[in-house]
Design an enzyme around this catalytic site. Structure first.
Site, PDB file in Angstrom:
ATOM      1  N   CYS A  90       0.838  -1.202   0.000  1.00  0.00           N
ATOM      2  CA  CYS A  90       0.000   0.000   0.000  1.00  0.00           C
ATOM      3  C   CYS A  90       0.878   1.260   0.000  1.00  0.00           C
ATOM      4  O   CYS A  90       1.532   1.553  -0.981  1.00  0.00           O
ATOM      5  CB  CYS A  90      -0.982  -0.039   1.162  1.00  0.00           C
ATOM      6  SG  CYS A  90      -2.374   1.103   0.971  1.00  0.00           S
ATOM      7  N   HIS A 179      -3.576  -5.274   0.777  1.00  0.00           N
ATOM      8  CA  HIS A 179      -3.061  -5.710   2.080  1.00  0.00           C
ATOM      9  C   HIS A 179      -3.120  -7.237   2.192  1.00  0.00           C
ATOM     10  O   HIS A 179      -4.162  -7.799   2.530  1.00  0.00           O
ATOM     11  CB  HIS A 179      -3.872  -5.077   3.207  1.00  0.00           C
ATOM     12  CG  HIS A 179      -3.635  -3.618   3.371  1.00  0.00           C
ATOM     13  ND1 HIS A 179      -2.628  -3.107   4.162  1.00  0.00           N
ATOM     14  CD2 HIS A 179      -4.259  -2.541   2.814  1.00  0.00           C
ATOM     15  CE1 HIS A 179      -2.651  -1.789   4.113  1.00  0.00           C
ATOM     16  NE2 HIS A 179      -3.634  -1.415   3.298  1.00  0.00           N
ATOM     17  N   GLU A 181      -1.821  -9.045   4.480  1.00  0.00           N
ATOM     18  CA  GLU A 181      -1.773  -9.480   5.880  1.00  0.00           C
ATOM     19  C   GLU A 181      -3.146  -9.686   6.501  1.00  0.00           C
ATOM     20  O   GLU A 181      -3.259 -10.358   7.535  1.00  0.00           O
ATOM     21  CB  GLU A 181      -0.967  -8.468   6.718  1.00  0.00           C
ATOM     22  CG  GLU A 181      -1.618  -7.114   6.910  1.00  0.00           C
ATOM     23  CD  GLU A 181      -1.333  -6.124   5.789  1.00  0.00           C
ATOM     24  OE1 GLU A 181      -1.490  -4.918   6.025  1.00  0.00           O
ATOM     25  OE2 GLU A 181      -0.967  -6.562   4.686  1.00  0.00           O
TER      26      GLU A 181
END
EC number: 6.3.5.2
Length: 520
Positions: A90, A179, A181
């Site tokens: 990002c 993202h 994660e």
């Protein structure tokens, strides 16, 4: 006061540069799940400092800044020349694009602002190996890359993001606008695994077994023939520290159990019986309830409570240590989340942590924090690896200040008793319902609020007790637990009927964030 913590210099690791994302701790956690140690570092780290850390990979986290604005979080450009694989996530992708000659603009100007789940379409890349050509990812960006640096290629797009993934494979530099994660990115863990194992060439052999060997060696080297004091609360963290230290230095460990009058019902006896009896830890019990409660009299500010308790706790240690010889070290069960939550370069301190911000500067001991690189679930895994039984390893988290931060406002014996008794009922009923392993943490709080009620034929004006129950994996984020209504009802009825000075029960349905787990 010096601080001696885990020496991870020789451990294979991937560092995450912190640019202020709410998800940056999750990045570190996901990498550890893959079997590679990972930790957060300040975005201010220099290339020379990175060389000293010697990571096998670097991840640039997301963040709230815009790269083209004055004062935005930056990076030492020499880091890109170290030859260490880099993954920008990002803001991290936008930053590397900006620093290497590409162009970033407000996404609104480009017509491609994205928040929420989106479909990523990618071309062949080591980063996306063994993942579908089309996959669901979480986008959350207000800016966008419109031109990529020289020698970079585009490897991913979405409907509203023409440069969702870019890379320079020759320099091992990768950028993704989404993202990986978070669990909303369906193949995010696979992408991070590809980066860690295939691109960074990490071995993936980080484990609790390795951690134990490393820590025992480090503790023995640090302590030598001196003695170590451990503040034993009976909670998971201090218990694991105690067993680990005993394994490392045996009788050089002296555990001091401070009964500060702020414990849960029956806890003092449990600590002595379980850890002193079953595990044979050398425990000195200090009965200091009156000392703590006298200092806390009239105090309602939560930060002042924490500081008072932190100071008194160590002063009690000083009193006990003065009776002993060759005591040089004080051990604490500080976790990685404790350190993070007490503030970084990119975030304000929400509240001082009881294992971080409450210690006096004149403390006479050097500090050992063997767990300060571990998340909570890793501590439980460590306890299991050390042979500790489930009823200790899976015990409910309990803060160092004890019930002081579960009593809102001024602390009185009456308020403490309402929390002790109501908490015991809550724990008993949660266990009866078979929910004790499903709910990460649960406890009661005396809100300090009195309300009107009717009990029997009389009017009452008594305390309101709040129930706090959350589900979580690592303590960094949490959701309120969906306890069945019939269980909540039984808990409520029992507390109101069995606990004096309580006439109302409320249930806290706030997630973290915006709330913290504890009320103070």
């Amino acid at each position: 006061m010096s601080n001696i913590s885990t020496d991870l210099q020789d451990v294979e690791k991937i560092i995450v540069l912190d640019y202020g994302s709410q998800y940056n701790q999750l990045i570190s956690r996901r990498i550890r799940d893959i079997g590679v140690f990972s930790e957060l570092k300040s975005h201010k780290i220099s290339a020379a400092e990175v060389r000293e850390v010697n990571p096998v990979g670097i991840i640039l986290s997301g963040g709230p800044n815009s790269v083209y604005e004055d004062g935005s979080f930056d990076i030492d450009p020499e880091i890109f020349e170290l030859g260490i694989p880099i993954l920008g996530i990002c803001y991290g992708m936008q930053l590397l694009t900006h620093k290497l000659g590409g162009k970033v603009v407000p996404a609104g100007d480009a017509g491609n602002r994205e928040y929420g789940q989106s479909t990523l379409t990618h071309t062949p890349s080591a980063l996306f190996e063994s993942t579908p050509d089309e996959q669901t990812v979480l986008m959350s960006h207000g800016d966008a890359v419109t031109e990529i640096p020289a020698d970079f290629v585009r490897t991913g797009t979405s409907a509203d993001c023409p440069y969702a993934a870019i890379e320079n494979p020759d320099k091992h530099i990768y950028g993704i606008q989404f993202h990986p994660e978070v669990r909303h990115s369906v193949y995010g863990n696979d992408i991070l695994r590809n980066f860690a194992l295939n691109i960074c060439k990490a071995k993936g052999d980080w484990s609790m077994d390795n951690f134990i060997d490393m820590q025992i060696k480090k503790i023995r080297e640090t302590v030598g023939d001196k003695r170590v004091l451990l503040g034993l609360s009976g909670g998971v963290d201090s218990s694991v520290v105690g067993v680990l230290l005993q394994k490392a230095i045996g009788d050089q460990l002296i555990c001091i159990f401070v009964d500060h009058g702020l414990l849960r019902k029956g806890e003092a006896d449990q600590v002595m019986d379980m850890l002193g009896g079953k595990f044979g830890l050398n425990i000195v019990k200090a009965d200091a309830a009156k000392r703590f409660l006298d200092k806390l009299a009239g105090v309602s500010d939560p930060e002042q409570k924490r500081k008072i308790i932190g100071n008194e706790f160590v002063y009690v240690f000083d009193d006990e240590a003065s009776k002993l010889k060759d005591v040089k070290f004080l051990a604490q069960g500080t976790l990685y989340t404790d350190v993070i939550e007490s503030g970084t370069d990119t975030a304000q301190t929400i509240k001082s942590h009881h294992n971080v911000g409450g210690l006096p500067e004149d403390m006479q001991f050097e500090l050992i924090e063997p767990l300060n690189t571990l998340y909570k679930d890793e501590v439980r895994a460590l306890g299991t690896e050390l042979g500790m039984p489930d009823h200790i390893v899976w015990r409910q988290p309990f803060p160092g200040p004890g019930l002081a931060i579960r009593v809102m406002g001024e602390i009185t014996e009456e308020k403490l008793e309402t929390v002790r008794e109501s908490d015991a009922i809550l724990r008993e009923e949660i266990a009866k319902a078979g929910l004790d392993r499903d709910i990460w943490q649960y406890f009661t709080v005396n809100t300090g609020v009195r309300s009107v009620g009717v009990m029997g034929d009389g009017r009452t004006y008594d305390y309101t007790i709040a129930i706090r129950a959350i589900t979580s994996i690592d303590g960094m984020t949490a959701d309120f637990a969906k306890i069945p209504w019939e269980v909540l009802q039984k808990i409520s009825v029992r507390i109101v009927n069995e606990v004096d000075h309580v006439n109302r029960i409320v249930y806290d349905i706030t997630s973290k964030p915006p709330a913290t787990v504890e009320w103070e």
